[in-house]
Design a protein around this motif. Structure first.
Motif, PDB file in Angstrom:
ATOM      1  N   LEU A 239       0.703  -1.401   0.184  1.00  0.00           N
ATOM      2  CA  LEU A 239       0.067  -0.003  -0.281  1.00  0.00           C
ATOM      3  C   LEU A 239       0.516   1.508   0.062  1.00  0.00           C
ATOM      4  O   LEU A 239       0.129   2.282   0.481  1.00  0.00           O
ATOM      5  CB  LEU A 239      -0.637   0.075   1.541  1.00  0.00           C
ATOM      6  N   ILE A 240       1.700   0.717  -0.103  1.00  0.00           N
ATOM      7  CA  ILE A 240       3.113   2.311   0.055  1.00  0.00           C
ATOM      8  C   ILE A 240       3.368   2.676  -1.817  1.00  0.00           C
ATOM      9  O   ILE A 240       3.644   1.591  -2.164  1.00  0.00           O
ATOM     10  CB  ILE A 240       4.449   1.947   0.638  1.00  0.00           C
ATOM     11  N   ASP A 241       2.804   3.670  -1.828  1.00  0.00           N
ATOM     12  CA  ASP A 241       3.646   4.756  -3.242  1.00  0.00           C
ATOM     13  C   ASP A 241       4.985   4.218  -3.529  1.00  0.00           C
ATOM     14  O   ASP A 241       5.836   4.489  -2.724  1.00  0.00           O
ATOM     15  CB  ASP A 241       3.181   5.971  -3.501  1.00  0.00           C
ATOM     16  N   LYS A 242       4.892   3.644  -4.477  1.00  0.00           N
ATOM     17  CA  LYS A 242       6.969   3.495  -4.371  1.00  0.00           C
ATOM     18  C   LYS A 242       7.642   5.160  -4.661  1.00  0.00           C
ATOM     19  O   LYS A 242       8.639   5.085  -4.404  1.00  0.00           O
ATOM     20  CB  LYS A 242       7.143   2.307  -6.192  1.00  0.00           C
ATOM     21  N   GLU A 243       6.503   5.389  -5.768  1.00  0.00           N
ATOM     22  CA  GLU A 243       7.208   7.115  -6.167  1.00  0.00           C
ATOM     23  C   GLU A 243       7.447   8.100  -5.232  1.00  0.00           C
ATOM     24  O   GLU A 243       8.574   8.600  -4.871  1.00  0.00           O
ATOM     25  CB  GLU A 243       6.443   7.848  -7.345  1.00  0.00           C
ATOM     26  N   THR A 244       6.484   8.147  -4.195  1.00  0.00           N
ATOM     27  CA  THR A 244       6.330   9.132  -3.044  1.00  0.00           C
ATOM     28  C   THR A 244       7.027   8.639  -1.541  1.00  0.00           C
ATOM     29  O   THR A 244       7.015   9.141  -0.795  1.00  0.00           O
ATOM     30  CB  THR A 244       5.229   9.494  -2.976  1.00  0.00           C
ATOM     31  N   GLY A 245       6.753   7.326  -1.035  1.00  0.00           N
ATOM     32  CA  GLY A 245       7.312   6.465  -0.033  1.00  0.00           C
ATOM     33  C   GLY A 245       6.183   6.856   0.607  1.00  0.00           C
ATOM     34  O   GLY A 245       6.042   5.990   1.911  1.00  0.00           O
ATOM     35  N   GLU A 246       4.807   6.719   0.341  1.00  0.00           N
ATOM     36  CA  GLU A 246       3.562   7.802   1.152  1.00  0.00           C
ATOM     37  C   GLU A 246       3.039   6.253   1.219  1.00  0.00           C
ATOM     38  O   GLU A 246       2.813   6.096   0.118  1.00  0.00           O
ATOM     39  CB  GLU A 246       2.956   8.974   1.023  1.00  0.00           C
ATOM     40  N   PRO A 247       1.706   5.761   2.028  1.00  0.00           N
ATOM     41  CA  PRO A 247       0.934   5.350   2.064  1.00  0.00           C
ATOM     42  C   PRO A 247      -0.274   6.428   1.019  1.00  0.00           C
ATOM     43  O   PRO A 247      -0.283   6.669   1.101  1.00  0.00           O
ATOM     44  CB  PRO A 247       0.588   4.668   3.179  1.00  0.00           C
ATOM     45  N   ARG A 248      -0.816   4.881   0.604  1.00  0.00           N
ATOM     46  CA  ARG A 248      -2.420   5.180  -0.807  1.00  0.00           C
ATOM     47  C   ARG A 248      -3.248   5.218   0.331  1.00  0.00           C
ATOM     48  O   ARG A 248      -4.547   5.909   0.096  1.00  0.00           O
ATOM     49  CB  ARG A 248      -2.307   4.491  -1.967  1.00  0.00           C
ATOM     50  N   SER A 249      -3.699   4.074   1.708  1.00  0.00           N
ATOM     51  CA  SER A 249      -4.753   4.156   1.758  1.00  0.00           C
ATOM     52  C   SER A 249      -4.259   3.764   3.144  1.00  0.00           C
ATOM     53  O   SER A 249      -2.962   3.420   3.896  1.00  0.00           O
ATOM     54  CB  SER A 249      -5.499   2.951   0.591  1.00  0.00           C
ATOM     55  N   GLY A 250      -5.299   3.029   4.122  1.00  0.00           N
ATOM     56  CA  GLY A 250      -5.297   2.434   5.352  1.00  0.00           C
ATOM     57  C   GLY A 250      -5.379   0.701   5.053  1.00  0.00           C
ATOM     58  O   GLY A 250      -5.625   0.577   3.565  1.00  0.00           O
ATOM     59  N   TRP A 251      -5.167  -0.087   6.364  1.00  0.00           N
ATOM     60  CA  TRP A 251      -5.419  -1.644   5.910  1.00  0.00           C
ATOM     61  C   TRP A 251      -6.663  -2.153   7.081  1.00  0.00           C
ATOM     62  O   TRP A 251      -6.296  -1.725   8.353  1.00  0.00           O
ATOM     63  CB  TRP A 251      -4.671  -1.983   5.663  1.00  0.00           C
ATOM     64  N   VAL A 252      -7.044  -2.951   6.815  1.00  0.00           N
ATOM     65  CA  VAL A 252      -7.510  -3.615   8.394  1.00  0.00           C
ATOM     66  C   VAL A 252      -7.968  -5.284   7.782  1.00  0.00           C
ATOM     67  O   VAL A 252      -8.084  -5.573   6.957  1.00  0.00           O
ATOM     68  CB  VAL A 252      -9.681  -3.020   8.422  1.00  0.00           C
ATOM     69  N   THR A 253      -7.496  -5.740   8.613  1.00  0.00           N
ATOM     70  CA  THR A 253      -7.261  -6.827   8.602  1.00  0.00           C
ATOM     71  C   THR A 253      -7.770  -7.739   9.722  1.00  0.00           C
ATOM     72  O   THR A 253      -8.539  -7.108  11.000  1.00  0.00           O
ATOM     73  CB  THR A 253      -5.861  -7.539   8.475  1.00  0.00           C
ATOM     74  N   ALA A 254      -7.481  -9.490   9.937  1.00  0.00           N
ATOM     75  CA  ALA A 254      -8.470 -10.048  11.268  1.00  0.00           C
ATOM     76  C   ALA A 254      -7.050 -11.476  11.522  1.00  0.00           C
ATOM     77  O   ALA A 254      -6.558 -11.696  10.125  1.00  0.00           O
ATOM     78  CB  ALA A 254      -9.767 -10.148  10.950  1.00  0.00           C
ATOM     79  N   GLU A 255      -7.696 -11.508  12.327  1.00  0.00           N
ATOM     80  CA  GLU A 255      -6.629 -12.758  13.259  1.00  0.00           C
ATOM     81  C   GLU A 255      -8.239 -13.718  13.572  1.00  0.00           C
ATOM     82  O   GLU A 255      -8.940 -13.062  13.776  1.00  0.00           O
ATOM     83  CB  GLU A 255      -5.345 -12.402  13.939  1.00  0.00           C
ATOM     84  N   TYR A 256      -8.006 -15.217  13.709  1.00  0.00           N
ATOM     85  CA  TYR A 256      -9.004 -16.146  14.192  1.00  0.00           C
ATOM     86  C   TYR A 256      -8.659 -17.031  15.141  1.00  0.00           C
ATOM     87  O   TYR A 256      -7.766 -17.710  14.375  1.00  0.00           O
ATOM     88  CB  TYR A 256     -10.306 -16.185  12.987  1.00  0.00           C
ATOM     89  N   SER A 257      -9.131 -17.458  16.201  1.00  0.00           N
ATOM     90  CA  SER A 257      -8.754 -18.147  16.700  1.00  0.00           C
ATOM     91  C   SER A 257      -9.799 -19.250  17.654  1.00  0.00           C
ATOM     92  O   SER A 257     -10.597 -18.092  18.037  1.00  0.00           O
ATOM     93  CB  SER A 257      -7.079 -18.550  17.515  1.00  0.00           C
ATOM     94  N   MET A 258      -9.075 -19.813  18.043  1.00  0.00           N
ATOM     95  CA  MET A 258     -10.154 -20.741  19.203  1.00  0.00           C
ATOM     96  C   MET A 258      -9.323 -21.541  20.020  1.00  0.00           C
ATOM     97  O   MET A 258      -8.671 -22.474  20.104  1.00  0.00           O
ATOM     98  CB  MET A 258     -11.048 -22.181  18.437  1.00  0.00           C
ATOM     99  N   LEU A 259      -9.940 -20.536  21.343  1.00  0.00           N
ATOM    100  CA  LEU A 259      -8.534 -21.156  22.625  1.00  0.00           C
ATOM    101  C   LEU A 259      -9.313 -22.907  22.716  1.00  0.00           C
ATOM    102  O   LEU A 259      -9.809 -23.325  22.233  1.00  0.00           O
ATOM    103  CB  LEU A 259      -9.629 -20.467  23.103  1.00  0.00           C
ATOM    104  N   PRO A 260      -8.183 -23.096  23.769  1.00  0.00           N
ATOM    105  CA  PRO A 260      -8.617 -24.592  24.562  1.00  0.00           C
ATOM    106  C   PRO A 260      -9.581 -25.600  24.307  1.00  0.00           C
ATOM    107  O   PRO A 260      -9.835 -26.654  24.395  1.00  0.00           O
ATOM    108  CB  PRO A 260      -6.762 -24.741  24.699  1.00  0.00           C
ATOM    109  N   GLY A 261      -9.796 -24.008  25.715  1.00  0.00           N
ATOM    110  CA  GLY A 261     -10.838 -23.960  26.315  1.00  0.00           C
ATOM    111  C   GLY A 261     -12.482 -24.592  25.498  1.00  0.00           C
ATOM    112  O   GLY A 261     -13.409 -24.536  26.407  1.00  0.00           O
ATOM    113  N   SER A 262     -12.058 -24.106  24.389  1.00  0.00           N
ATOM    114  CA  SER A 262     -13.529 -23.371  23.480  1.00  0.00           C
ATOM    115  C   SER A 262     -14.639 -24.671  23.379  1.00  0.00           C
ATOM    116  O   SER A 262     -15.978 -24.200  22.379  1.00  0.00           O
ATOM    117  CB  SER A 262     -13.042 -22.693  22.063  1.00  0.00           C
ATOM    118  N   THR A 263     -13.931 -26.028  23.058  1.00  0.00           N
ATOM    119  CA  THR A 263     -14.509 -26.951  21.997  1.00  0.00           C
ATOM    120  C   THR A 263     -14.508 -28.047  23.508  1.00  0.00           C
ATOM    121  O   THR A 263     -14.269 -28.372  24.596  1.00  0.00           O
ATOM    122  CB  THR A 263     -14.292 -27.338  21.111  1.00  0.00           C
TER     123      THR A 263
END
Length: 236
Positions: free
Chosen positions: A48-72
């Protein structure tokens, strides 16, 4: 008494669950419980970083998911597997549909969804809860001066539906999900538009009329979930 087939499980959304994250929500639907946290950082992936200016073109949203050991019932081993990887990508896609990334340049939000107790619908509940955590995190980032615009486009929520004993059913718990002929996860926004539909004939096939019935049922369910999100975001 058995739950009506077009009724959601009882849902609660507890904001500001003890955490250092900018947004933190404990969400429950029936016996399923997921902790959703949203953490803000002032950096974005290299693509997402502009190669010419070195500035970010936008932001980002991502996710992680897990089931804890006692969840099942049997202890769930720690670590990522193919199912968790598929689900975290689904959550990330759903949440990115809720924001205008260009309105938050240089800012990333990571939403972590950790299943405390699993009784069906963990991926859909994760999306519904993570949106609330995301909204809180973006509000804090704006207050801290990291975001000047208004990137939120509207609510996003998700619900499961299926064909059980020949009938369309809403919000499948484990008992329904494990015996469903058709299993489907539906992600939608507050404008009634579909973001993602994942449907499988687990024990056979389904026709167009059944598909339409499931999508209609999911639309009603998501509408009720969005009402719950809005109420939670108004309450302090």
């Amino acid at each position: 008494m058995a739950r009506p087939k077009d009724q959601l499980r009882p849902i609660t959304i507890e904001r500001d669950f003890p955490s250092h994250a900018a947004g933190s929500v404990m969400i429950a639907a029936g016996e399923t419980r997921v902790l959703c946290t949203a953490s803000v950082s002032a950096d974005v992936p290299p693509f997402l970083i502009d190669k010419e200016t070195g500035e970010p073109r936008s932001g980002w949203v991502t996710a992680e998911y897990s089931m804890l050991p006692g969840s099942t019932v049997g202890r769930k081993k720690r670590g990522q597997d193919s199912r968790a990887t598929e689900i975290k990508r689904l959550i990330g896609r759903a949440l990115r549909a809720a924001v205008d990334l260009e309105q938050m340049p240089g800012v990333s939000v990571t939403c972590d969804c950790d299943v405390f107790k699993a009784d069906g619908g963990t991926r859909t509940l994760s999306i519904t809860g993570a949106y609330v955590a995301l909204a809180d995190a973006i509000a804090k980032a704006k207050a801290d001066g990291l975001i000047e615009g208004d990137p939120l486009l509207g609510e996003v929520a998700a619900v499961s539906v299926g064909i059980c004993d020949g009938q369309p059913c809403l919000d499948l718990d484990y008992e329904l999900d494990s015996t469903a002929d058709v299993d489907m996860n539906v992600v939608m926004n507050d404008r009634g538009q579909f973001i993602e539909v994942q449907g499988t004939g687990e024990a056979g096939v389904f026709d167009r009329a059944q598909l339409d019935a499931l999508l209609d049922l999911a639309t009603k369910g998501v509408g009720r979930l969005i009402e719950a999100q809005r109420k939670a975001l108004k309450d302090k």
